[in-house]
Design a protein around this motif. Structure first.
Motif, PDB file in Angstrom:
ATOM      1  N   GLY A 153      21.092 -23.926  66.552  1.00  0.00           N
ATOM      2  CA  GLY A 153      20.778 -24.476  67.865  1.00  0.00           C
ATOM      3  C   GLY A 153      19.301 -24.708  68.089  1.00  0.00           C
ATOM      4  N   THR A 154      18.480 -24.335  67.098  1.00  0.00           N
ATOM      5  CA  THR A 154      17.032 -24.489  67.259  1.00  0.00           C
ATOM      6  C   THR A 154      16.638 -25.957  67.378  1.00  0.00           C
ATOM      7  OG1 THR A 154      16.598 -22.455  66.032  1.00  0.00           O
ATOM      8  CG2 THR A 154      14.789 -24.014  66.214  1.00  0.00           C
ATOM      9  N   GLU A 155      17.316 -26.818  66.595  1.00  0.00           N
ATOM     10  CA  GLU A 155      16.989 -28.253  66.644  1.00  0.00           C
ATOM     11  C   GLU A 155      17.296 -28.834  68.022  1.00  0.00           C
ATOM     12  OE1 GLU A 155      18.074 -32.417  64.283  1.00  0.00           O
ATOM     13  OE2 GLU A 155      18.782 -30.485  63.518  1.00  0.00           O
ATOM     14  N   ALA A 156      18.441 -28.444  68.601  1.00  0.00           N
ATOM     15  CA  ALA A 156      18.786 -28.923  69.946  1.00  0.00           C
ATOM     16  C   ALA A 156      17.816 -28.366  70.987  1.00  0.00           C
ATOM     17  CB  ALA A 156      20.218 -28.522  70.297  1.00  0.00           C
ATOM     18  N   ALA A 157      17.394 -27.120  70.789  1.00  0.00           N
ATOM     19  CA  ALA A 157      16.429 -26.530  71.713  1.00  0.00           C
ATOM     20  C   ALA A 157      15.123 -27.305  71.701  1.00  0.00           C
ATOM     21  CB  ALA A 157      16.184 -25.069  71.355  1.00  0.00           C
ATOM     22  N   GLY A 158      14.782 -27.893  70.548  1.00  0.00           N
ATOM     23  CA  GLY A 158      13.577 -28.711  70.465  1.00  0.00           C
ATOM     24  C   GLY A 158      13.651 -29.966  71.315  1.00  0.00           C
ATOM     25  N   ILE A 159      14.849 -30.392  71.657  1.00  0.00           N
ATOM     26  CA  ILE A 159      15.018 -31.546  72.548  1.00  0.00           C
ATOM     27  C   ILE A 159      14.988 -31.103  74.011  1.00  0.00           C
ATOM     28  CG2 ILE A 159      16.579 -33.409  73.222  1.00  0.00           C
ATOM     29  CD1 ILE A 159      17.680 -33.361  70.350  1.00  0.00           C
ATOM     30  N   VAL A 160      15.623 -29.951  74.275  1.00  0.00           N
ATOM     31  CA  VAL A 160      15.767 -29.486  75.659  1.00  0.00           C
ATOM     32  C   VAL A 160      14.477 -28.862  76.189  1.00  0.00           C
ATOM     33  CG1 VAL A 160      17.050 -27.939  77.178  1.00  0.00           C
ATOM     34  CG2 VAL A 160      18.239 -29.134  75.318  1.00  0.00           C
ATOM     35  N   LEU A 161      13.816 -28.042  75.374  1.00  0.00           N
ATOM     36  CA  LEU A 161      12.655 -27.286  75.855  1.00  0.00           C
ATOM     37  C   LEU A 161      11.523 -28.159  76.391  1.00  0.00           C
ATOM     38  CD1 LEU A 161      12.447 -24.338  73.307  1.00  0.00           C
ATOM     39  CD2 LEU A 161      12.722 -24.170  75.790  1.00  0.00           C
ATOM     40  N   PRO A 162      11.113 -29.246  75.718  1.00  0.00           N
ATOM     41  CA  PRO A 162      10.026 -30.054  76.290  1.00  0.00           C
ATOM     42  C   PRO A 162      10.413 -30.719  77.609  1.00  0.00           C
ATOM     43  CG  PRO A 162      10.953 -31.123  74.343  1.00  0.00           C
ATOM     44  CD  PRO A 162      11.501 -29.730  74.378  1.00  0.00           C
ATOM     45  N   GLU A 163      11.687 -31.086  77.742  1.00  0.00           N
ATOM     46  CA  GLU A 163      12.126 -31.670  79.014  1.00  0.00           C
ATOM     47  C   GLU A 163      12.071 -30.635  80.139  1.00  0.00           C
ATOM     48  OE1 GLU A 163      12.638 -34.804  79.543  1.00  0.00           O
ATOM     49  OE2 GLU A 163      12.264 -35.249  77.423  1.00  0.00           O
ATOM     50  N   LEU A 164      12.516 -29.414  79.828  1.00  0.00           N
ATOM     51  CA  LEU A 164      12.447 -28.346  80.828  1.00  0.00           C
ATOM     52  C   LEU A 164      10.999 -28.032  81.187  1.00  0.00           C
ATOM     53  CD1 LEU A 164      15.187 -25.867  79.515  1.00  0.00           C
ATOM     54  CD2 LEU A 164      15.309 -27.291  81.575  1.00  0.00           C
ATOM     55  N   ALA A 165      10.125 -28.039  80.185  1.00  0.00           N
ATOM     56  CA  ALA A 165       8.710 -27.764  80.446  1.00  0.00           C
ATOM     57  C   ALA A 165       8.096 -28.841  81.339  1.00  0.00           C
ATOM     58  CB  ALA A 165       7.950 -27.666  79.129  1.00  0.00           C
ATOM     59  N   ARG A 166       8.458 -30.105  81.093  1.00  0.00           N
ATOM     60  CA  ARG A 166       7.956 -31.193  81.959  1.00  0.00           C
ATOM     61  C   ARG A 166       8.475 -31.031  83.382  1.00  0.00           C
ATOM     62  NH1 ARG A 166       9.455 -34.218  77.281  1.00  0.00           N
ATOM     63  NH2 ARG A 166       7.621 -34.894  76.088  1.00  0.00           N
ATOM     64  N   MET A 167       9.756 -30.660  83.504  1.00  0.00           N
ATOM     65  CA  MET A 167      10.318 -30.426  84.834  1.00  0.00           C
ATOM     66  C   MET A 167       9.568 -29.312  85.553  1.00  0.00           C
ATOM     67  SD  MET A 167      14.400 -30.636  83.959  1.00  0.00           S
ATOM     68  CE  MET A 167      14.828 -29.812  85.501  1.00  0.00           C
ATOM     69  N   LEU A 168       9.232 -28.242  84.815  1.00  0.00           N
ATOM     70  CA  LEU A 168       8.512 -27.124  85.418  1.00  0.00           C
ATOM     71  C   LEU A 168       7.121 -27.551  85.876  1.00  0.00           C
ATOM     72  CD1 LEU A 168       8.640 -24.105  86.045  1.00  0.00           C
ATOM     73  CD2 LEU A 168       7.746 -23.661  83.763  1.00  0.00           C
ATOM     74  N   ILE A 169       6.439 -28.324  85.050  1.00  0.00           N
ATOM     75  CA  ILE A 169       5.102 -28.814  85.417  1.00  0.00           C
ATOM     76  C   ILE A 169       5.179 -29.694  86.657  1.00  0.00           C
ATOM     77  CG2 ILE A 169       3.197 -30.296  84.668  1.00  0.00           C
ATOM     78  CD1 ILE A 169       3.811 -29.344  81.782  1.00  0.00           C
ATOM     79  N   HIS A 170       6.151 -30.608  86.672  1.00  0.00           N
ATOM     80  CA  HIS A 170       6.306 -31.519  87.810  1.00  0.00           C
ATOM     81  C   HIS A 170       6.654 -30.753  89.087  1.00  0.00           C
ATOM     82  CE1 HIS A 170       7.391 -35.075  90.108  1.00  0.00           C
ATOM     83  NE2 HIS A 170       8.540 -34.490  90.407  1.00  0.00           N
ATOM     84  N   THR A 171       7.551 -29.773  88.980  1.00  0.00           N
ATOM     85  CA  THR A 171       7.959 -29.008  90.153  1.00  0.00           C
ATOM     86  C   THR A 171       6.793 -28.229  90.732  1.00  0.00           C
ATOM     87  OG1 THR A 171      10.202 -28.789  89.258  1.00  0.00           O
ATOM     88  CG2 THR A 171       9.584 -27.282  91.019  1.00  0.00           C
ATOM     89  N   ARG A 172       6.010 -27.609  89.860  1.00  0.00           N
ATOM     90  CA  ARG A 172       4.852 -26.858  90.335  1.00  0.00           C
ATOM     91  C   ARG A 172       3.805 -27.770  90.960  1.00  0.00           C
ATOM     92  NH1 ARG A 172       4.357 -22.734  85.135  1.00  0.00           N
ATOM     93  NH2 ARG A 172       5.909 -21.204  85.877  1.00  0.00           N
TER      94      ARG A 172
ATOM     95  N   ARG B  25      13.206 -19.388  79.312  1.00  0.00           N
ATOM     96  CA  ARG B  25      13.208 -18.054  78.717  1.00  0.00           C
ATOM     97  C   ARG B  25      14.511 -17.788  77.960  1.00  0.00           C
ATOM     98  NH1 ARG B  25      10.555 -16.621  83.770  1.00  0.00           N
ATOM     99  NH2 ARG B  25       8.420 -15.958  83.338  1.00  0.00           N
ATOM    100  N   GLY B  26      15.623 -18.253  78.558  1.00  0.00           N
ATOM    101  CA  GLY B  26      16.911 -18.051  77.907  1.00  0.00           C
ATOM    102  C   GLY B  26      16.996 -18.753  76.571  1.00  0.00           C
ATOM    103  N   LEU B  27      16.514 -19.993  76.493  1.00  0.00           N
ATOM    104  CA  LEU B  27      16.557 -20.740  75.234  1.00  0.00           C
ATOM    105  C   LEU B  27      15.633 -20.113  74.191  1.00  0.00           C
ATOM    106  CD1 LEU B  27      16.649 -24.465  76.432  1.00  0.00           C
ATOM    107  CD2 LEU B  27      18.464 -23.167  75.319  1.00  0.00           C
ATOM    108  N   LEU B  28      14.429 -19.688  74.629  1.00  0.00           N
ATOM    109  CA  LEU B  28      13.503 -19.063  73.674  1.00  0.00           C
ATOM    110  C   LEU B  28      14.070 -17.749  73.147  1.00  0.00           C
ATOM    111  CD1 LEU B  28      10.048 -19.708  75.399  1.00  0.00           C
ATOM    112  CD2 LEU B  28      10.888 -20.725  73.272  1.00  0.00           C
ATOM    113  N   THR B  29      14.719 -16.985  74.008  1.00  0.00           N
ATOM    114  CA  THR B  29      15.336 -15.730  73.568  1.00  0.00           C
ATOM    115  C   THR B  29      16.427 -15.987  72.547  1.00  0.00           C
ATOM    116  OG1 THR B  29      14.867 -14.706  75.707  1.00  0.00           O
ATOM    117  CG2 THR B  29      16.551 -13.668  74.366  1.00  0.00           C
ATOM    118  N   GLN B  30      17.132 -17.100  72.710  1.00  0.00           N
ATOM    119  CA  GLN B  30      18.224 -17.427  71.794  1.00  0.00           C
ATOM    120  C   GLN B  30      17.711 -17.814  70.405  1.00  0.00           C
ATOM    121  OE1 GLN B  30      20.891 -20.414  73.316  1.00  0.00           O
ATOM    122  NE2 GLN B  30      21.741 -20.878  71.311  1.00  0.00           N
ATOM    123  N   ILE B  31      16.625 -18.586  70.354  1.00  0.00           N
ATOM    124  CA  ILE B  31      16.181 -19.107  69.057  1.00  0.00           C
ATOM    125  C   ILE B  31      15.063 -18.271  68.424  1.00  0.00           C
ATOM    126  CG2 ILE B  31      16.851 -21.453  69.680  1.00  0.00           C
ATOM    127  CD1 ILE B  31      13.862 -22.073  70.081  1.00  0.00           C
TER     128      ILE B  31
END
Length: 401
Positions: free
Chosen positions: A234-253, A158-164
Motif C-alpha cells: 500500500g506504500t505506492e498508493a499512499a504516495g498518491i494520497v499523502l501529497p493530496e492530503l498535505a495540500r488539503m491541510l495547507i489550504h485549510t490552514r 498520521r494514519g497512513l504514515l503509521t501504516q506504511i
C-alpha cells in the motif's frame, strides 16, 4: 420568556423546512385562524403576516431560528412583530402533551402555536442581531468547520504514515502542526522519495519553513528512514494520497488564517473588545464566541449565565439512596467549549488566581476536567460582573497581595 405575552392576540406557530414551511395561527381563545403550508418565499410570508394582522397583535414562533428558519424570522422582524423560538427539548415535551404519535408538519406547527399560547415560559425571544455580531457568528461557524477539517486531515495523514512507516510517523506526526512537515509530504510523500532526496535536500526544503528546527528535524527523519528497510503493501498508493492530503491541510490552514484576520478585525472594532481582552485566557476566538453567544441576551444572575453555558452542576436528590452532583450535558455547547478552553488557557497566564483555584480543586480530589469546569464556572461570575458593570478585569486583592 416573552414579557408582553399577555398583550398578544394571535399566536403563529411555524414548522420551518428547507423549501416549505407549515403555519398554524391560534387566537387567545385557542381558535384556529390559519392552517396552511407555504413556500420559503418572502412575498408569501409577508402576505401571511398581513392577513393575520387584522386580528390584533401577533407573535411569530419558529422551531429553528437559524439556517432554514432565518428567512421567516427576518421577514417577521422586518414587519415589526414579536418573534420567538421554541427550543427542541421544549418542543418534544410539548408534543408529549398532545394525543397521537404522528409526526407531520401540520401537527408540529399546531404544537408550536399551542405552546406559544399556553406555555410562554418555554419560549425564547429572538433579538435583531447587530450586523457585526451576525457576521462574526457566520465566520466563527466557518472557522469551526475548518478546524474540524484540519484535524480530520491531520489524523488521516498520521494514519497512513503509521501504516506504511511507523518510525517516520513518530517524527513527522509529532510536528505535523508545523507547515514544514506538510510541505515536505507534498514534495516527498513516500519513504523511498525521502531516501532519494537525502538529508541535505530535506533540510534545504524545511529550512524555508522552520529556520530554527530544520536541521534537527532533517536528522531525525533520516534516522527514522534507516529504522525500516521493508516496504509495506500500500506504500505506492499512499504516495498518491499523502501529497493530496498535505495540500488539503495547507489550504485549510491558510483559509483558517484568512478567516481569523477578519474575525479579529470585527472583534477589535466591537465596543466590548477592551473589556473582554482584559480577562486572562480570553483570546480573539473566545471573545468572538462570547460576543455571538452572550451579548444581546439577558441573564438575571451569574448562575443563569452558567446554566445557559452548561457549566452549572446538576444536583440529584432522591430519598436517601441517590445523592450527588454531576456536570450538565445541556446548555450552549459552543459557549461551554469556549469558556472551558479559556479556563484552561488562563492557567498559564500571569494572574495566578486561576491556577490557585484549579490547584485547590485538584487537592479536593477532583479530576483535571472537573477542576477546569469548576474554574470555568467561577469565571462565569467574573464575566457576568464585567458585562453588567462595564468594568475591566481586576486581579483579586488576595492574589495580588
Amino acid at each position: 420568556m416573552i414579557t408582553e405575552h399577555e398583550t398578544i392576540d394571535v399566536f403563529i406557530g411555524v414548522d420551518v423546512g428547507k423549501s416549505n414551511h407549515h403555519a398554524v395561527a391560534l387566537n387567545r381563545a385557542g381558535k384556529k385562524l390559519l392552517d396552511k403550508a407555504l413556500p420559503q418565499d418572502e412575498a408569501k410570508l409577508k402576505t401571511l403576516i398581513r392577513s393575520l394582522a387584522k386580528h390584533g397583535k401577533l407573535l411569530f414562533v419558529v422551531d429553528q431560528p437559524a439556517t432554514i428558519g432565518a428567512l421567516p424570522v427576518a421577514v417577521a422582524q422586518a414587519q415589526g412583530i414579536a418573534v420567538a423560538y421554541l427550543p427542541g427539548l421544549a418542543m418534544r415535551r410539548a408534543a408529549d402533551l398532545h394525543p397521537g404519535e404522528a409526526k407531520t408538519d401540520a401537527r408540529d406547527a399546531y404544537i408550536i402555536a399551542t405552546a406559544a399560547r399556553t406555555l410562554p415560559q418555554t419560549l425564547r425571544p429572538i433579538a435583531i442581531p447587530e450586523e457585526q455580531v451576525a457576521e462574526l457568528s457566520m465566520l466563527c461557524g466557518f472557522d469551526d468547520d475548518l478546524a474540524k477539517q484540519a484535524t480530520a486531515t491531520s489524523n488521516r495523514i498520521r494514519g497512513l504514515l503509521t501504516q506504511i512507516h511507523p518510525a517516520l510517523e513518530r517524527v513527522i506526526g509529532a510536528h505535523l502542526e508545523h507547515a514544514a512537515m506538510a510541505e515536505l509530504l507534498v514534495k516527498y510523500p513516500t519513504p523511498a522519495a525521502l531516501r532519494r532526496a537525502g538529508e541535505v535536500r530535506i533540510g534545504a526544503l524545511m529550512r524555508k519553513h522552520a529556520p530554527r528546527a530544520w536541521n534537527r528535524w532533517a536528522k531525525d527523519i533520516t534516522a527514522a528512514l534507516a529504522a525500516q528497510t521493508v516496504v509495506v503493501s500500500g506504500t505506492e498508493a499512499a504516495g498518491i494520497v499523502l501529497p493530496e492530503l498535505a495540500r488539503m491541510l495547507i489550504h485549510t490552514r491558510a483559509a483558517r488564517a484568512a478567516v481569523l484576520v477578519r474575525i479579529e478585525e470585527l472583534v477589535v472594532a466591537h465596543p466590548l473588545h477592551l473589556l473582554l481582552d482584559s480577562m486572562p485566557g480570553v483570546g480573539i476566538r473566545t471573545q468572538a464566541r462570547i460576543l455571538t453567544e452572550v451579548v444581546g441576551k439577558d441573564f438575571a444572575s451569574p448562575g443563569h449565565l452558567a446554566s445557559y453555558a452548561g457549566l452549572a452542576p446538576v444536583t440529584w436528590r432522591s430519598g436517601t439512596s441517590i445523592r450527588g452532583d454531576h456536570a450538565s450535558r445541556k446548555g450552549n455547547k459552543i459557549l461551554k467549549r469556549a469558556l472551558f478552553l479559556s479556563a484552561f488557557a488562563s492557567l498559564k497566564c500571569k494572574d495566578p488566581s486561576s491556577r490557585i483555584y484549579y490547584d485547590r480543586k485538584r487537592s479536593e480530589g477532583k479530576k483535571h476536567n472537573q477542576a477546569l469546569i469548576a474554574l470555568a464556572r467561577r469565571r462565569c461570575n467574573v464575566l457576568f460582573a464585567m458585562l453588567r458593570d462595564g468594568v475591566l478585569y481586576q486581579v483579586p486583592e488576595a492574589t495580588a497581595a
